[in-house]
Scaffold this motif. Structure first.
Motif, mmCIF file in Angstrom:
data_model
loop_
_atom_site.group_PDB
_atom_site.id
_atom_site.type_symbol
_atom_site.label_atom_id
_atom_site.label_comp_id
_atom_site.label_asym_id
_atom_site.label_seq_id
_atom_site.Cartn_x
_atom_site.Cartn_y
_atom_site.Cartn_z
ATOM 1 N N MET A 232 0.844 -1.175 0.000
ATOM 2 C CA MET A 232 0.000 0.000 0.000
ATOM 3 C C MET A 232 0.893 1.242 0.000
ATOM 4 N N LYS A 233 0.685 2.096 -0.986
ATOM 5 C CA LYS A 233 1.466 3.328 -1.092
ATOM 6 C C LYS A 233 0.745 4.464 -0.378
ATOM 7 N N ILE A 234 1.455 5.078 0.579
ATOM 8 C CA ILE A 234 0.886 6.185 1.332
ATOM 9 C C ILE A 234 1.752 7.424 1.152
ATOM 10 N N ALA A 235 1.124 8.519 0.774
ATOM 11 C CA ALA A 235 1.806 9.815 0.704
ATOM 12 C C ALA A 235 1.379 10.622 1.923
ATOM 13 N N VAL A 236 2.343 11.220 2.584
ATOM 14 C CA VAL A 236 2.067 12.095 3.718
ATOM 15 C C VAL A 236 2.448 13.505 3.304
ATOM 16 N N ILE A 237 1.487 14.409 3.370
ATOM 17 C CA ILE A 237 1.748 15.809 3.054
ATOM 18 C C ILE A 237 1.623 16.586 4.351
ATOM 19 N N ILE A 238 2.746 17.134 4.800
ATOM 20 C CA ILE A 238 2.780 17.812 6.093
ATOM 21 C C ILE A 238 3.045 19.303 5.908
ATOM 22 N N SER B 50 4.551 1.464 3.434
ATOM 23 C CA SER B 50 5.517 2.186 2.621
ATOM 24 C C SER B 50 5.033 3.637 2.557
ATOM 25 N N VAL B 51 5.786 4.533 3.203
ATOM 26 C CA VAL B 51 5.366 5.918 3.355
ATOM 27 C C VAL B 51 6.352 6.846 2.663
ATOM 28 N N GLU B 52 5.817 7.771 1.879
ATOM 29 C CA GLU B 52 6.659 8.821 1.309
ATOM 30 C C GLU B 52 6.174 10.153 1.870
ATOM 31 N N LEU B 53 7.116 10.931 2.363
ATOM 32 C CA LEU B 53 6.800 12.176 3.048
ATOM 33 C C LEU B 53 7.081 13.369 2.141
ATOM 34 N N PHE B 54 6.116 14.286 2.091
ATOM 35 C CA PHE B 54 6.255 15.527 1.341
ATOM 36 C C PHE B 54 5.967 16.672 2.300
ATOM 37 N N GLU B 55 6.911 17.573 2.458
ATOM 38 C CA GLU B 55 6.736 18.711 3.360
ATOM 39 C C GLU B 55 6.562 19.977 2.535
ATOM 40 N N THR B 56 5.499 20.727 2.832
ATOM 41 C CA THR B 56 5.257 21.943 2.069
ATOM 42 C C THR B 56 6.374 22.951 2.292
ATOM 43 N N GLN B 57 6.694 23.681 1.231
ATOM 44 C CA GLN B 57 7.786 24.644 1.273
ATOM 45 C C GLN B 57 7.320 26.089 1.103
ATOM 46 N N TYR C 16 -0.873 7.044 -5.507
ATOM 47 C CA TYR C 16 -0.891 6.722 -4.076
ATOM 48 C C TYR C 16 -2.313 6.332 -3.691
ATOM 49 N N GLU C 17 -2.442 5.253 -2.933
ATOM 50 C CA GLU C 17 -3.754 4.779 -2.512
ATOM 51 C C GLU C 17 -4.339 5.631 -1.397
ATOM 52 N N ILE C 18 -3.449 6.150 -0.554
ATOM 53 C CA ILE C 18 -3.862 6.964 0.579
ATOM 54 C C ILE C 18 -2.985 8.210 0.628
ATOM 55 N N ILE C 19 -3.612 9.351 0.857
ATOM 56 C CA ILE C 19 -2.880 10.590 1.093
ATOM 57 C C ILE C 19 -3.285 11.077 2.474
ATOM 58 N N LEU D 278 -9.914 8.047 -7.110
ATOM 59 C CA LEU D 278 -9.283 8.984 -6.177
ATOM 60 C C LEU D 278 -8.714 8.241 -4.974
ATOM 61 N N PRO D 279 -7.641 8.780 -4.400
ATOM 62 C CA PRO D 279 -7.083 8.149 -3.199
ATOM 63 C C PRO D 279 -7.973 8.405 -1.979
ATOM 64 N N ILE D 280 -7.766 7.609 -0.958
ATOM 65 C CA ILE D 280 -8.405 7.848 0.330
ATOM 66 C C ILE D 280 -7.653 8.996 0.992
ATOM 67 N N LEU D 281 -8.390 9.919 1.573
ATOM 68 C CA LEU D 281 -7.779 11.037 2.286
ATOM 69 C C LEU D 281 -7.848 10.775 3.781
ATOM 70 N N GLY D 282 -6.701 10.843 4.432
ATOM 71 C CA GLY D 282 -6.635 10.741 5.885
ATOM 72 C C GLY D 282 -6.235 12.082 6.469
ATOM 73 N N ILE D 283 -6.714 12.354 7.657
ATOM 74 C CA ILE D 283 -6.453 13.642 8.306
ATOM 75 C C ILE D 283 -5.720 13.396 9.619
ATOM 76 N N ILE D 284 -4.588 14.059 9.781
ATOM 77 C CA ILE D 284 -3.861 14.015 11.050
ATOM 78 C C ILE D 284 -3.755 15.457 11.536
ATOM 79 N N PRO D 285 -4.423 15.778 12.657
ATOM 80 C CA PRO D 285 -4.508 17.168 13.118
ATOM 81 C C PRO D 285 -3.181 17.689 13.643
#
Length: 130
Positions: free
Chosen positions: A1-7, A30-37, A54-57, A81-88
């Motif tokens: 499962m491919k997960i993208a994390v956008i922080i 398997s997590v790939e991290l993307f940090e906003t710039q 990515y299956e989950i963002i 569309l991917p599943i959207l997860g929210i981490i506060p």
């Protein structure tokens, strides 16, 4: 499962995510991290992650980050569309609070493994100033 994390790259709370949530996710997925710039960068990152399949963002930030990630996902024209997860990780976290989102890494990993989702309506409003 491919997960993208956008922080949200400017979040003052991101150290907490890196120390407690990210290791729990990496242990199971398997997590790939993307940090906003810069401003609006999450839109580009989410669109890119969606097009890359990515299956989950996971949107990690506040209401603004969540809004940008949703806009980035919906900006694409993919069939699934991917599943959207929210981490506060924001200061207000109004939407995350409303849906009961958590910052507990093991709980988040379990929810992903169980594919525990819930549908949420999305609308787009454009205002034109004449």
């Amino acid at each position: 499962m491919k997960i993208a994390v956008i922080i949200n790259g400017i979040s003052h709370k991101k150290k907490k995510f890196y120390h407690s949530v990210l290791p729990a996710l990496q242990q199971h997925f398997s997590v790939e991290l993307f940090e906003t710039q810069y401003s609006q960068h999450a839109i580009e990152l989410a669109a890119h992650a969606t097009l890359k399949g990515y299956e989950i963002i996971l949107a990690v930030g506040g209401d603004g980050t969540i809004s940008q990630v949703i806009n980035g996902i919906l900006k694409t024209s993919v069939e699934r569309l991917p599943i959207l997860g929210i981490i506060p990780l924001g200061s207000g976290n109004d939407f995350a609070t409303m849906i009961g989102a958590t910052m507990k890494g093991n709980t988040i990993a379990a929810l992903i493994q169980q594919r525990k989702t819930r549908p949420v309506d999305v609308a787009r409003i454009e205002c034109v100033d004449e």
